[in-house]
Motif scaffolding. Structure first.
Motif, short mmCIF file in Angstrom:
data_model
loop_
_atom_site.label_atom_id
_atom_site.label_comp_id
_atom_site.label_asym_id
_atom_site.label_seq_id
_atom_site.Cartn_x
_atom_site.Cartn_y
_atom_site.Cartn_z
N ILE A 97 -2.22 5.92 -5.84
CA ILE A 97 -3.36 5.01 -5.63
C ILE A 97 -3.73 5.04 -4.15
N PRO A 156 -7.79 0.21 -2.78
CA PRO A 156 -8.08 -0.74 -3.87
C PRO A 156 -9.27 -0.28 -4.72
N PRO A 157 -9.50 -0.94 -5.85
CA PRO A 157 -10.56 -0.49 -6.77
C PRO A 157 -11.96 -0.51 -6.17
N GLN A 158 -12.23 -1.46 -5.30
CA GLN A 158 -13.55 -1.52 -4.64
C GLN A 158 -13.39 -1.16 -3.17
N PRO A 159 -14.38 -0.60 -2.49
CA PRO A 159 -15.76 -0.47 -2.98
C PRO A 159 -16.05 0.83 -3.73
N ASP A 160 -15.10 1.76 -3.77
CA ASP A 160 -15.47 3.09 -4.27
C ASP A 160 -15.56 3.17 -5.79
N GLY A 161 -14.70 2.43 -6.49
CA GLY A 161 -14.70 2.53 -7.95
C GLY A 161 -14.30 3.93 -8.40
N PHE A 162 -14.69 4.25 -9.62
CA PHE A 162 -14.36 5.57 -10.17
C PHE A 162 -15.55 6.10 -10.94
N PRO A 178 0.81 -1.22 0.00
CA PRO A 178 0.00 0.00 0.00
C PRO A 178 0.84 1.28 0.00
N GLN A 237 1.93 1.89 -3.51
CA GLN A 237 0.79 2.33 -4.31
C GLN A 237 0.45 3.78 -4.01
#
Ligand SMILES: Cc1cc2nc3c(=O)[nH]c(=O)nc-3n(C[C@H](O)[C@H](O)[C@H](O)COP(=O)(O)OP(=O)(O)OC[C@H]3O[C@@H](n4cnc5c(N)ncnc54)[C@H](O)[C@@H]3O)c2cc1C
Lengths: 534, 148
Positions: B116, B119-125, B108, B111
């Motif tokens: 970054i 991680p991609p979830q839960p927020d998304g883009f 992390p 990243q």
């Protein structure tokens, strides 16, 4: 021994659609699936190491993934690796959901271009089933593409486009080429039960935790099971058996405990995909069918088609952040789809905008096929690509050739000892002429879009996503395995409904066509059921 | 599983090698300084074939240094050895590099340095909705598919 009206082997895109269709017509349907349900908790999108899933549990290559339910494939004779998922939902569990339809000309290749064969059906025969399928699973997109026949309003609007896509749209406009927002089996607004609109998280290829992807396990399966379909998981079918008249009798399979069982049915439908289906038929040897079931013509397993694929990645000065947002084809350029002999080859290709990947996959060479160099300058090299690159997937039509084929490996077996497939494939002469032209067009597009550097992987090894042609459809029993309804020329209660039946491949992702065929065949089975086993 | 554990010397070697594979530059730390060796170590305990490959790469590195230990060599000499092993044991070396990248780019804190934040979830883009007028030019060309 249990008996069903219809037994389906394989719960993927085709098997699921057929199970739903047959069951809504009141037939008693059983589906045997060698894999299992994938639980939402298995997806890693909420963890910082989510990209590792691509290399391990969600690897698209069963030879690398090696789950107990996977069968090995001898790939020593092919430059393109066959990829798939063996689970409820089949390969749609971790696909990209790019959902274009084939064009009318794709079904008339012999008539129009003098090569390969015409299909025994037309685009217009399939059109109502394309529409039905879209309405059942939910597709995002925009009707009105002048590159394709008209279609109904898409279930949800096109996915959002951002600065990354804009760069390419500018390039396409500069070149004056066709483009259109792609149909995607990915919902941009709420549709169906227990499914959320896509929130653009990105790595669709390792599964979709929001069930926004219109994959078979979240679309058709809940409906089919609601209709009473019995879906038996961990059931690996070894053989389709026949009775004394040469009709399909049922199957022999291994259950979860490894016990061999028989399941009989009035009609047997094989939907195990373009590799699994010929494997099963070739393993189903009997005195009536010494070369394998439905293989009088010797064509089971032949004419394998993959779609040759290249990745062309534009690197831009400004950050595009194309690693965000759905990975699949958001936009489709079909400027070069139809035959133009002045290009030196027949048929055509499409250019799909495929966005990008995270830093780990970038470092490991996910875009260009070559890992970012180690040592001094590593960070600079990665930083030049990561967040700054966007990939175009170049996908060409693959022409059917008898020598490209699936046979049974003399030694290799799965965990139960059932013989495994051996794949032999080589790029055809037409593809060898088409792909350099196609790659050059994608490079031209990257440059027109403002890319400062273009990375090219001219033939992606891990690109056997599309498994087609190995039980081809046709009117002539000497030149094909099944007829236009997927019915074996030799065994009238045996059907094949997956990508194996493709007579030619078109230059688009196949699954909307696979599901339309499955629905059309299932309809025909329902209507003619009484005549099939009498 | 204990036979699949690196000993202290091997771990020290791995750490040093990793810092040559991904050295500290600009604002980015070296792989050896952010715990990548123990991440790789933990991972390989469960992956026998990959463990064998990485071990083979480490052995090849150690054997290429003659009487000296890799750790004691100058940075230039270390790089020379690594380039040699990259050529002489390409498969094993590529796995060593891949495991190092895997460990580094899933941290992390690394990243975060790459922008970054989770991680991609839960927020998304979020994405702007599509402006249909962008297609006027294409529409104006009329039908582009062949009748059949
Ligand atoms: C990484 C990836 C990305 C893709 N992206 C796209 C895309 O963007 N657009 C697109 O159109 N297509 C895409 N595809 C292809 C798409 O997934 C397939 O075309 C589609 O799933 C094929 O459907 P099917 O029903 O023929 O086979 P599958 O979906 O593969 O299902 C076959 C099922 O049969 C089961 N089976 C096989 N043998 C046996 C046996 N002996 N006994 C019991 N069960 C058995 C398997 O376990 C499997 O579940 C992608 C594929 C992959 C791998």
């Amino acid at each position: 021994m249990t008996k069903s009206d219809v037994l389906i082997v394989g719960s993927g895109a085709a098997g699921a659609a057929a199970a739903w269709s047959l069951s809504r017509n009141g037939l008693k349907v059983t589906c045997l699936e060698q894999g299992r349900w994938i639980e939402k908790s298995e997806y890693s999108h909420g963890q910082s190491d989510y990209e590792l899933a691509r290399q391990s549990e969600f690897h698209k290559d069963p030879n690398v993934r090696r789950w107990p339910e996977d069968y090995p494939i001898n790939v020593s004779g092919t430059p393109i690796r066959p990829l798939m998922m063996n689970a409820v939902g089949g390969s749609t569990v971790h696909w990209s959901g790019h959902f274009p339809r084939m064009r009318p000309s794709d079904f008339r290749v012999r008539t129009l271009d003098g090569i390969a064969d015409d299909w025994p059906l037309t685009y217009w025969d399939l059109e109502p089933f394309y529409e039905l399928n879209d309405s059942m699973i939910g597709v995002s997109g925009l009707a009105g593409d002048p590159g394709n026949p008209p279609r109904g309003v898409r279930q949800t609007p096109p996915l959002g486009f951002d600065v990354a896509c804009e760069a390419y749209f500018r390039g396409l406009d500069k070149l004056g080429w066709h483009w259109w927002p792609s149909d995607n089996a990915l919902i941009s607004e709420v549709f169906g039960h227990d499914r959320s609109a896509c929130n653009g998280c990105g790595p669709c290829d390792i599964g979709c935790p929001t069930a926004s992807m219109s994959s078979a396990h979240v679309t058709y399966w809940p409906m089919a099971m609601g209709n009473g379909v019995d879906l038996i998981t961990h059931a690996r079918v070894e053989e389709v058996t026949v009775d004394e008249n040469g009709s399909a009798r049922g199957v022999v399979f291994r259950d979860e405990a490894g016990v061999r069982r028989e399941h009989t049915a009035r009609v047997v439908i094989v939907a195990a995909n373009g590799i699994g289906t010929p494997r099963l038929l070739l393993n189903s040897v009997s005195s009536q069918f010494p070369k394998g079931l439905a293989n009088h013509s010797g064509l089971v397993g032949t004419h394998l088609m993959f779609h040759p694929v290249g990745f062309v990645t534009g690197v831009f000065d400004e950050p595009l952040d194309a690693q965000r947002g759905p990975l699949g084809g958001l936009m489709n350029c079909q400027e070069f789809y139809e035959t133009d002999l002045s290009r030196g080859f027949v048929r055509g290709f499409e250019l799909q905008l495929s966005r990008s990947v995270g830093p780990l996959t970038t470092a490991n060479g996910g875009l260009s096929g070559v890992p970012v160099a180690w040592g001094a300058g590593h960070h600079r090299a990665l930083g030049k690509i990561y967040r700054h690159a966007i990939t175009i997937t170049v996908m060409g039509e693959d022409l059917p050739e008898e020598i490209n084929r699936v046979t049974i490996d003399p030694q290799l077996t799965d965990a139960d000892g059932t013989p495994a497939p051996l794949v032999r494939y080589r790029l055809g002469a037409n593809s060898k002429k088409m792909m350099p032209f196609a790659i050059a067009r994608a490079q031209e597009l990257c440059e027109a879009a403002g890319a400062v550097e273009v990375l090219v992987d001219p033939l992606v090894q891990d690109s056997g996503w599309h498994l087609m042609g190995t039980c081809r459809m046709g009117n002539d029993p000497e030149r094909s395995v099944v007829n236009q309804w997927g019915c074996s020329h030799e065994c009238r209660n045996l059907f094949v409904i997956d990508g194996s039946v493709f007579t030619t491949s078109g230059a688009v992702n196949p699954t909307s066509t696979i599901q339309a065929i499955a629905l059309r065949c299932a309809d025909w089975v329902s209507q003619n059921f009484q005549d099939l086993y009498a | 599983m204990s036979e699949r554990l690196f000993n202290a010397e091997q771990l020290a070697l791995l750490t040093k090698v990793q810092s040559q594979l991904i050295p500290a530059e600009n604002d980015m730390p070296a792989a050896g300084s952010v715990g990548c060796a123990s991440i790789v170590h933990e991972f390989l305990r469960e992956h026998e074939e990959l463990y064998e490959l990485v071990l083979r790469a480490l052995d090849a590195i150690e054997k290429s240094t003659g009487d000296a230990s890799f750790i004691q060599l100058t940075s230039e000499e270390q790089i020379e050895i690594l380039r040699f092993v990259e050529k002489s044991a390409p498969e094993a070396f590529a796995e060593l590099v891949r495991q190092t990248y895997n460990a580094y780019y899933t941290r992390p804190e690394i990243q975060a340095k790459l922008g970054i934040h989770g991680p991609p979830q839960p927020d998304g883009f979020e994405f702007p909705s599509f402006d249909v007028s962008r297609l006027d030019r294409v529409k104006a060309r009329g039908k582009l598919w062949r009748d059949a």
